[in-house]
Design a protein around this motif. Sequence first.
Motif, PDB file in Angstrom:
ATOM      1  N   ASP A  62     -10.432  -1.167   1.422  1.00  0.00           N
ATOM      2  CA  ASP A  62     -10.865  -1.246   0.026  1.00  0.00           C
ATOM      3  C   ASP A  62     -12.295  -1.754   0.044  1.00  0.00           C
ATOM      4  N   LYS A  94       0.816  -1.206   0.000  1.00  0.00           N
ATOM      5  CA  LYS A  94       0.000   0.000   0.000  1.00  0.00           C
ATOM      6  C   LYS A  94       0.861   1.272   0.000  1.00  0.00           C
ATOM      7  N   GLY A 111     -10.860   2.826  -2.630  1.00  0.00           N
ATOM      8  CA  GLY A 111      -9.640   2.587  -1.876  1.00  0.00           C
ATOM      9  C   GLY A 111      -9.415   3.772  -0.967  1.00  0.00           C
ATOM     10  N   GLU A 166     -12.704  -4.018  -6.626  1.00  0.00           N
ATOM     11  CA  GLU A 166     -12.448  -2.736  -5.973  1.00  0.00           C
ATOM     12  C   GLU A 166     -13.112  -1.549  -6.669  1.00  0.00           C
TER      13      GLU A 166
HETATM   14 MG    MG Z   1      -6.657   0.862  -4.707  1.00  0.00          MG
END
Ligand code: MG
Length: 500
Positions: free
Chosen positions: A414, A396, A426, A423
């Motif tokens: 997420d 990340k 985020g 996704e």
């Molecule tokens: Mg993302």
Amino acid sequence: MNEDAVLIRDLKAHDGREVSIRGWLHGRRTSGKIAFLLVRDGTGTVQCVVEAANGDAFRVASEIGHESSIGVRGTVRLDERAHGGAELSVTGLEVVQNVADYPIARKEHGVDFLMTHRHLWLRSPRQCAILRIRDTLIRSIQAFFAERGFVRIDTPILSPGAAEGASTLFPVDYFGEKVFLAQTGQLYLEAAAMALGRVYCFGPTFRAEKSKTRRHLTEFWMVEPEVAWAGLPDLMDLAEGLICRLVADVLAGHRADLALLDRDPAPLERIVAPFPRITYTEAVEQLRSPETHERLQAGLEADRQRLAADQARLADLEAQLAAAKKGWQQEKLGREIAALREAVRELGQDLENRPAHIEGARTFAWGNDLGGDEETILTRLHDRPILVSRYPRGVKAFYMKPDPADPRVVLNVDVLAPEGYGEIVGGSQREDSLEALQERMRAEGMDPAPYEWYLDLRRHGTVPHGGFGLGLERTVAWVCGLRHIRETIPFPRLMGRIYP
Ligand code: MG
Ligand code: 4AD
């Protein structure tokens, strides 16, 4: 041209009166004595009836081509059975431009052809339905944040540094200096949150994604809220509330559009809070579990049978086409065959890759990022969006705050949309300590110079804060039930496609 033209949407209010409309020829049926023109103007479609007794108008009506621009005069007749509830008995017809060679025929076209003719493809009823839903989503996002006291902040598009990883930056020559198109407005938004408390930005975002997937655009729109004093649970609540609101607004206003897109509304009706909340570590356990493995195998078997059924139906339709005599039958069958052929091709491809994905899930190692395939599997285990939190630090962004209870993971979330979409959101709580942030940037080998202003925020009244980004196009794709992201934005930018 008649300036008092009525919008097709409003025709019902003019029953029995003679009015004018303006639009484009969308379709036509003729018999010896009568021509039925389908005219669309963007607000609706209406059938216009031209009788042979109507000499000139009938001749013109029989000759003009698909997408000709026309003005029509006629008497409104309410008709329950008619599309839109009214039709027009034509008294006059004026051709603005007769089109003889509209490139998009009503027969089948491949995706490449349609993408190259995107400027014309937009006129199709499906594309118009998607664009209307997109417009509603945009307005509903703005209303949601305005109602909660968020101030909209427009963050810059030209920016001096990376925020989401250097590998997807688009460079721009800025008077001899190398700068980049924004990957996110977040860092600037953090500054604004320290000024106004609750803020959001909503604009185009750029990522040089060097992969062709059905989820990635190189230019996409993202809405990003940023909230002072917010912790991870607050961000989860906010994302959940936003998603529920968006789906509810589309269901309330777009039943007809969803039907036109063949989008079953039932899965959308299930989108109500609370959404399942799991950690990344739990997600990994779910991926690896024997129960998941069994479910995936059963799904694979079911889809293999579905493919066989679709292939049989395709063969049947092709035989019908070979026997069809009437032009309209051939057109209708041709369209159905094209759609089914595309579905069969995609399902076939999916089924080829599926065993490897299933094996990948069974052996997934803690510490790897969840990719599209893992996301798809996880979302198929739930009927609502899932909030997956606390990913390993290493996968990340630098600005995410480590979890004080377990510094191997960060306080991120997420949101994975159901039905395999994956996704759509985020976000994270941000690192608010100057020392910890500097340390993390050093560890990632980042030059601190372009970020001095960002570090300043941690020197002058730092507070816990966080936010997230929701991708508009991925949301459109999910809500509309589209396989590919390319139809969710008027003029998509993809690797290998910048025209038109
Ligand atoms: Mg993302
Ligand atoms: O997860 P991402 O990269 O997060 C950020 O950019 C954060 N700075 C947001 C924040 O915390 N303020 O991107 C957020 C969302 C993704 O979940 C996805 O929906 C969308 O943006 N997205 C894309 N959509 C289409 N094409 C792409 N190439 C996308 N990359 C991200």
